[in-house]
Motif scaffolding. Structure first.
Motif, mmCIF file in Angstrom:
data_model
loop_
_atom_site.group_PDB
_atom_site.id
_atom_site.type_symbol
_atom_site.label_atom_id
_atom_site.label_comp_id
_atom_site.label_asym_id
_atom_site.label_seq_id
_atom_site.Cartn_x
_atom_site.Cartn_y
_atom_site.Cartn_z
ATOM 1 N N LEU A 82 1.066 -1.227 0.008
ATOM 2 C CA LEU A 82 0.015 0.104 0.157
ATOM 3 C C LEU A 82 0.853 1.253 -0.021
ATOM 4 C CD1 LEU A 82 -2.065 -1.433 3.047
ATOM 5 C CD2 LEU A 82 -2.782 -1.324 0.426
ATOM 6 N N VAL A 83 0.708 2.254 -0.926
ATOM 7 C CA VAL A 83 1.248 3.294 -0.967
ATOM 8 C C VAL A 83 0.601 4.484 0.040
ATOM 9 C CG1 VAL A 83 2.325 5.256 -2.230
ATOM 10 C CG2 VAL A 83 1.998 2.891 -3.473
ATOM 11 N N PHE A 84 1.520 4.962 0.736
ATOM 12 C CA PHE A 84 1.217 6.189 1.738
ATOM 13 C C PHE A 84 1.589 7.637 1.414
ATOM 14 C CE2 PHE A 84 2.332 8.604 6.006
ATOM 15 C CZ PHE A 84 0.839 8.696 6.482
ATOM 16 N N THR A 85 0.616 8.335 0.687
ATOM 17 C CA THR A 85 0.993 9.711 0.332
ATOM 18 C C THR A 85 -0.297 10.513 0.819
ATOM 19 O OG1 THR A 85 0.055 9.009 -2.093
ATOM 20 C CG2 THR A 85 2.647 8.954 -1.476
ATOM 21 N N PRO A 86 -0.888 10.496 1.840
ATOM 22 C CA PRO A 86 -2.042 11.462 2.098
ATOM 23 C C PRO A 86 -1.555 12.997 2.005
ATOM 24 C CG PRO A 86 -1.498 10.414 4.211
ATOM 25 C CD PRO A 86 -0.335 9.839 3.144
ATOM 26 N N ALA A 87 -2.370 13.847 1.562
ATOM 27 C CA ALA A 87 -2.172 15.386 1.366
ATOM 28 C C ALA A 87 -1.918 15.676 2.822
ATOM 29 C CB ALA A 87 -3.296 15.838 0.573
ATOM 30 N N GLY A 88 -1.130 16.401 3.030
ATOM 31 C CA GLY A 88 -0.775 17.082 4.469
ATOM 32 C C GLY A 88 -0.649 16.169 5.541
ATOM 33 N N CYS A 89 -0.280 15.061 5.406
ATOM 34 C CA CYS A 89 -0.135 14.176 6.465
ATOM 35 C C CYS A 89 1.132 13.590 6.068
ATOM 36 C CB CYS A 89 -1.236 13.174 6.691
ATOM 37 S SG CYS A 89 -2.801 13.730 6.857
ATOM 38 N N HIS A 90 1.999 13.744 5.505
ATOM 39 C CA HIS A 90 3.291 13.143 5.338
ATOM 40 C C HIS A 90 4.348 13.411 6.390
ATOM 41 C CE1 HIS A 90 6.772 11.464 3.484
ATOM 42 N NE2 HIS A 90 5.980 11.089 2.539
ATOM 43 N N PRO A 91 4.779 12.527 6.988
ATOM 44 C CA PRO A 91 5.658 12.681 8.185
ATOM 45 C C PRO A 91 6.934 13.492 8.078
ATOM 46 C CG PRO A 91 5.655 10.481 7.673
ATOM 47 C CD PRO A 91 4.902 11.123 6.713
ATOM 48 N N SER A 92 7.313 14.026 6.899
ATOM 49 C CA SER A 92 8.972 14.540 6.593
ATOM 50 C C SER A 92 9.084 15.446 7.684
ATOM 51 C CB SER A 92 8.939 15.034 5.078
ATOM 52 O OG SER A 92 7.975 16.037 5.077
ATOM 53 N N GLU A 93 8.221 16.443 8.181
ATOM 54 C CA GLU A 93 8.769 17.421 8.949
ATOM 55 C C GLU A 93 8.884 16.867 10.680
ATOM 56 O OE1 GLU A 93 6.247 20.980 9.237
ATOM 57 O OE2 GLU A 93 6.166 21.125 7.190
ATOM 58 N N ALA A 94 8.040 15.898 10.893
ATOM 59 C CA ALA A 94 8.051 15.217 12.233
ATOM 60 C C ALA A 94 9.375 14.260 12.173
ATOM 61 C CB ALA A 94 6.851 14.281 12.288
ATOM 62 N N ALA A 95 9.560 13.668 11.096
ATOM 63 C CA ALA A 95 10.879 12.998 10.968
ATOM 64 C C ALA A 95 12.124 13.773 11.315
ATOM 65 C CB ALA A 95 10.871 12.177 9.395
ATOM 66 N N THR A 96 12.119 14.631 10.535
ATOM 67 C CA THR A 96 13.225 15.759 10.998
ATOM 68 C C THR A 96 13.382 16.183 12.396
ATOM 69 O OG1 THR A 96 12.920 16.741 8.687
ATOM 70 C CG2 THR A 96 14.135 18.002 10.296
ATOM 71 N N ALA A 97 12.076 16.450 12.984
ATOM 72 C CA ALA A 97 12.461 16.874 14.496
ATOM 73 C C ALA A 97 12.796 15.654 15.237
ATOM 74 C CB ALA A 97 10.759 17.165 14.747
ATOM 75 N N ALA A 98 12.237 14.313 14.765
ATOM 76 C CA ALA A 98 12.543 13.264 15.598
ATOM 77 C C ALA A 98 14.049 12.912 15.430
ATOM 78 C CB ALA A 98 11.783 11.913 15.059
ATOM 79 N N LEU A 99 14.749 13.174 14.346
ATOM 80 C CA LEU A 99 16.265 12.781 14.122
ATOM 81 C C LEU A 99 16.870 14.114 15.079
ATOM 82 C CD1 LEU A 99 16.525 12.305 10.167
ATOM 83 C CD2 LEU A 99 17.419 10.909 12.249
ATOM 84 N N ALA A 100 16.491 15.100 15.246
ATOM 85 C CA ALA A 100 17.313 16.175 16.087
ATOM 86 C C ALA A 100 17.142 15.460 17.774
ATOM 87 C CB ALA A 100 16.453 17.317 15.985
ATOM 88 N N ARG A 101 16.342 14.765 18.189
ATOM 89 C CA ARG A 101 16.350 14.215 19.507
ATOM 90 C C ARG A 101 17.721 13.480 19.755
ATOM 91 N NH1 ARG A 101 10.585 13.674 18.688
ATOM 92 N NH2 ARG A 101 10.915 11.573 18.428
ATOM 93 N N SER A 102 18.176 13.539 20.924
ATOM 94 C CA SER A 102 19.255 12.778 21.318
ATOM 95 C C SER A 102 18.763 11.194 21.847
ATOM 96 C CB SER A 102 19.847 13.399 22.257
ATOM 97 O OG SER A 102 19.036 13.564 23.553
ATOM 98 N N ASP A 103 17.735 11.113 22.222
ATOM 99 C CA ASP A 103 17.142 9.880 22.774
ATOM 100 C C ASP A 103 16.673 8.900 21.544
ATOM 101 O OD1 ASP A 103 14.789 11.390 22.259
ATOM 102 O OD2 ASP A 103 13.666 10.236 23.590
ATOM 103 N N ALA A 104 16.655 7.734 21.518
ATOM 104 C CA ALA A 104 16.080 7.127 20.629
ATOM 105 C C ALA A 104 15.097 5.872 21.329
ATOM 106 C CB ALA A 104 17.216 6.090 19.721
ATOM 107 N N PRO A 105 13.689 6.546 21.222
ATOM 108 C CA PRO A 105 12.608 5.775 21.826
ATOM 109 C C PRO A 105 12.373 4.393 20.790
ATOM 110 C CG PRO A 105 11.792 7.460 20.891
ATOM 111 C CD PRO A 105 13.170 7.435 20.488
ATOM 112 N N ASP A 106 11.870 3.287 21.936
ATOM 113 C CA ASP A 106 11.399 2.113 20.980
ATOM 114 C C ASP A 106 10.081 2.233 20.151
ATOM 115 O OD1 ASP A 106 13.312 0.579 22.042
ATOM 116 O OD2 ASP A 106 11.998 -0.090 23.756
#
Length: 169
Positions: A6-30
């Protein structure tokens, strides 16, 4: 599941900005929310939660237990958290597939551990009474496809070869 991709490309819901923010965190949660998806950082990453607006993939609704399989055509089945987040941050198209029966059961068990203890409690297609050992109180009708010799009142004696010795779920 049937393994359908299944392809995930919903308008306005792509997690790119959230992924960038998550990469900036020092912790790596499960587990963590990335955009509208709560992901378990397994290999491959597995969907544990879905926020409104992120639930559509093509003509089918994304479901808890689905797994991320590719980003922009790149297989991510063995990729780690950082690599997956980097690909998501780049805005790549995410492909998901339905999880297997076993994977769905594991995810349901992980979510049950996060909830307050209920008795009886559904874990995937099984409803357990938390006795010692746990007793199967009910069984969803579709489970007979996978487990032909399991029925109500059966006892859960071990999981993955480990005997159950306490009343803990």
């Amino acid at each position: 599941g049937n393994g359908e991709r299944l392809v995930f490309t919903p308008a306005g819901c792509h997690p790119s900005e959230a992924a960038t923010a998550a990469l900036a965190r020092s912790d790596a949660p499960d587990t963590e929310w990335v955009g509208g998806l709560r992901l378990l950082w397994s290999q491959p990453p597995t969907v544990l939660g879905i926020r409104e607006g992120a639930e559509r993939i093509g003509t089918r609704r994304l479901q808890i237990g689905d797994v991320l399989s590719e980003i922009d055509g790149r297989d991510i089945s063995t990729a780690g958290r950082a690599e997956v987040l980097e690909l998501m941050a780049a805005g790549g198209e995410i492909e998901c597939r339905e999880a297997s029966f076993d994977s769905n059961l594991r995810i349901s068990a992980a979510l049950a551990l996060e909830r307050a203890r209920g008795d009886p409690e559904w874990v995937g297609p099984f409803q357990f009474a938390w006795t010692l050992p746990p007793r199967l109180a009910d069984l969803a009708p579709h489970v007979n496809i996978h487990l032909q010799h399991v029925g109500r009142r059966d006892l859960l004696l071990c999981v993955d070869g480990y005997p159950l010795e306490s009343g803990e779920k």
